[in-house]
Design a protein around this motif. Structure first.
Motif, PDB file in Angstrom:
ATOM      1  N   GLU A 112       0.859  -1.235  -0.144  1.00 54.20           N
ATOM      2  CA  GLU A 112      -0.085   0.022  -0.043  1.00 54.20           C
ATOM      3  C   GLU A 112       0.792   1.216   0.025  1.00 54.20           C
ATOM      4  OE1 GLU A 112      -3.099  -0.118   2.831  1.00 54.20           O
ATOM      5  OE2 GLU A 112      -3.829  -2.054   2.267  1.00 54.20           O
ATOM      6  N   GLN A 113       2.083   1.195   0.059  1.00 43.86           N
ATOM      7  CA  GLN A 113       2.935   2.346   0.152  1.00 43.86           C
ATOM      8  C   GLN A 113       3.741   2.159  -1.411  1.00 43.86           C
ATOM      9  OE1 GLN A 113       3.315   4.344   2.890  1.00 43.86           O
ATOM     10  NE2 GLN A 113       1.879   2.860   3.605  1.00 43.86           N
ATOM     11  N   ASP A 114       4.212   3.383  -1.637  1.00 45.62           N
ATOM     12  CA  ASP A 114       4.831   3.603  -2.761  1.00 45.62           C
ATOM     13  C   ASP A 114       6.103   2.864  -2.924  1.00 45.62           C
ATOM     14  OD1 ASP A 114       3.078   5.541  -3.668  1.00 45.62           O
ATOM     15  OD2 ASP A 114       4.551   7.343  -3.401  1.00 45.62           O
ATOM     16  N   ASN A 115       6.263   2.198  -3.799  1.00 44.68           N
ATOM     17  CA  ASN A 115       7.332   1.211  -4.191  1.00 44.68           C
ATOM     18  C   ASN A 115       8.188   1.554  -5.215  1.00 44.68           C
ATOM     19  OD1 ASN A 115       6.780  -0.735  -2.050  1.00 44.68           O
ATOM     20  ND2 ASN A 115       4.955  -0.847  -3.004  1.00 44.68           N
TER      21      ASN A 115
ATOM     22  N   GLN B 282       7.325   4.944  -9.254  1.00 44.55           N
ATOM     23  CA  GLN B 282       6.869   4.666  -8.050  1.00 44.55           C
ATOM     24  C   GLN B 282       5.448   4.179  -8.343  1.00 44.55           C
ATOM     25  OE1 GLN B 282       8.070   5.381  -5.002  1.00 44.55           O
ATOM     26  NE2 GLN B 282       9.873   5.932  -6.109  1.00 44.55           N
TER      27      GLN B 282
ATOM     28  N   SER C  91       1.952   1.851  -6.381  1.00 47.05           N
ATOM     29  CA  SER C  91       1.603   1.251  -5.207  1.00 47.05           C
ATOM     30  C   SER C  91       0.159   0.765  -5.308  1.00 47.05           C
ATOM     31  CB  SER C  91       1.257   2.549  -4.199  1.00 47.05           C
ATOM     32  OG  SER C  91       0.304   3.557  -4.682  1.00 47.05           O
TER      33      SER C  91
ATOM     34  N   TRP D 108       2.244  -8.345  -6.394  1.00 47.84           N
ATOM     35  CA  TRP D 108       2.113  -7.902  -5.124  1.00 47.84           C
ATOM     36  C   TRP D 108       1.692  -8.651  -4.215  1.00 47.84           C
ATOM     37  CZ3 TRP D 108       3.488  -2.707  -4.890  1.00 47.84           C
ATOM     38  CH2 TRP D 108       3.799  -2.113  -6.351  1.00 47.84           C
TER      39      TRP D 108
END
Length: 96
Positions: free
Chosen positions: A5-8, A54, A56, A84
């Motif tokens: 759920e975070q920017d990767n 980025q 998410s 994911w």
């Protein structure tokens, strides 16, 4: 462990046949299948040939990614998978 759920950050490294980096090259990333279908991101390679994107998601699944860029008037396409899962992201790539 990376939270989906975070920017990767997904990084792509562009280089010429002799190993020197392709700098200032515009690259487009498109998610063409999976939970992120329709996502289109653009970036430009830096001095080391790296382009970072980025991404998410709030759901599990596998995105199918396409990176495209032009060099010497030739279009290059690379495909990759980003899987994911709860608290984990895996990315595998392949291309021409």
């Amino acid at each position: 462990i990376i939270d989906p759920e975070q920017d990767n950050t997904l990084a792509l490294y562009l280089h010429q046949a002799d190993g020197s980096p392709l700098t200032g090259t515009q690259v487009q990333l498109t998610v063409f299948k999976g939970p992120g279908t329709g996502t289109v991101l653009n970036g430009t390679s830096d001095g080391s040939g790296q382009v970072s994107f980025q991404l998410s998601h709030s759901v599990n699944g596998t995105d199918r990614l396409r990176y495209e860029f032009t060099h010497n008037n030739q279009l290059h396409r690379c495909l990759a998978l980003a899987r994911w899962e709860v608290d984990i992201i895996f990315a595998d790539g392949f291309g021409d």
